[in-house]
Design a protein around this motif. Structure first.
Motif, PDB file in Angstrom:
ATOM      1  N   GLN A 152      44.660  41.239  29.805  1.00 41.85           N
ATOM      2  CA  GLN A 152      45.542  40.772  30.883  1.00 41.85           C
ATOM      3  C   GLN A 152      44.934  39.562  31.590  1.00 41.85           C
ATOM      4  N   ALA A 153      43.643  39.626  31.878  1.00 41.26           N
ATOM      5  CA  ALA A 153      42.974  38.511  32.560  1.00 41.26           C
ATOM      6  C   ALA A 153      42.971  37.270  31.671  1.00 41.26           C
ATOM      7  N   ALA A 199      46.328  35.646  31.688  1.00 39.78           N
ATOM      8  CA  ALA A 199      46.540  34.890  32.928  1.00 39.78           C
ATOM      9  C   ALA A 199      45.864  33.522  32.816  1.00 39.78           C
ATOM     10  N   GLY A 200      44.657  33.497  32.269  1.00 42.75           N
ATOM     11  CA  GLY A 200      43.955  32.232  32.076  1.00 42.75           C
ATOM     12  C   GLY A 200      44.674  31.324  31.084  1.00 42.75           C
ATOM     13  N   GLY A 205      42.701  45.516  30.399  1.00 39.68           N
ATOM     14  CA  GLY A 205      42.480  44.654  31.564  1.00 39.68           C
ATOM     15  C   GLY A 205      41.899  43.297  31.208  1.00 39.68           C
ATOM     16  N   GLU A 206      40.977  43.256  30.258  1.00 36.04           N
ATOM     17  CA  GLU A 206      40.397  41.965  29.866  1.00 36.04           C
ATOM     18  C   GLU A 206      41.435  41.091  29.173  1.00 36.04           C
TER      19      GLU A 206
END
Ligand code: S3P
Length: 175
Positions: free
Chosen positions: A94-95, A98-99, A91-92
């Protein structure tokens, strides 16, 4: 006046056997950029090959090292970055991807069929997740991960009928 150096920011994602390392080298050569590879970063940090990390410490320990390697590389590295095939499940990560995209970076999903990936992954023993029945295990991985690869990427390249140089050309044309 000399032109400023090009600082492309491209991340390659996709399953084992998609050709991430080969395409990364081709693309970097074409762009005059530097390549970084999170598998290599993890091995350097651990001081041993990924196979040994899995055997000695287990997959969760590997994923912890991998997450740190990806987050560091995404902030530090201007150039072409190849991620280990499973890194996008975090999840980190993925985030952070996105950034990275929001900041203008390009995330490329190298899509590949089993029949094209199999010759690349089937003939060596360096991938701990594919040690039993590589074809079946690869297919299961890809089914689970395909939606994730598609979600994190801004560009998907179907690589089956292309050489690594042609894949790099397609990506470079989109930057
Ligand atoms: C993995 C892929 C490998 C490596 C590790 C786990 C995976 O990288 O990070 O063996 O979960 O798909 P490649 O995609 O470069 O083979």
């Amino acid at each position: 006046a000399p032109t400023a150096p090009v600082r492309p920011r491209v991340v390659l994602v996709g399953p084992p056997g998609a050709g991430k390392s080969t395409v990364a080298a081709e693309l970097a050569g074409r762009l005059g950029a530097v390549v970084r590879d999170t598998d290599a970063d993890v091995e350097a940090t651990a001081g041993k090959p990924i196979t040994e990390i899995f055997v000695d410490d287990g997959e969760p320990a590997f994923r912890t090292l991998e997450r740190a390697a990806v987050l560091a590389a995404l902030t530090e590295h201007s150039g072409v970055l190849a991620l280990g095939g499973g890194a996008v499940l975090d999840g980190e990560v993925q985030a952070a991807l996105a950034g990275y995209r929001a900041a203008g970076g390009t995330v490329v999903f190298l899509d590949v069929s089993l029949s094209a990936a199999a010759p690349r992954v089937g003939f060596n023993r360096s991938r701990p997740l594919l040690l039993g029945n590589p074809r079946a295990q690869w297919q299961t991985l890809m089914e689970t991960r395909r939606p994730v690869y598609e979600a994190v990427a801004s560009l998907r390249v179907a690589t089956d009928d292309l050489t690594p140089a042609q894949v790099a050309e397609v990506i470079a044309a989109e930057l």
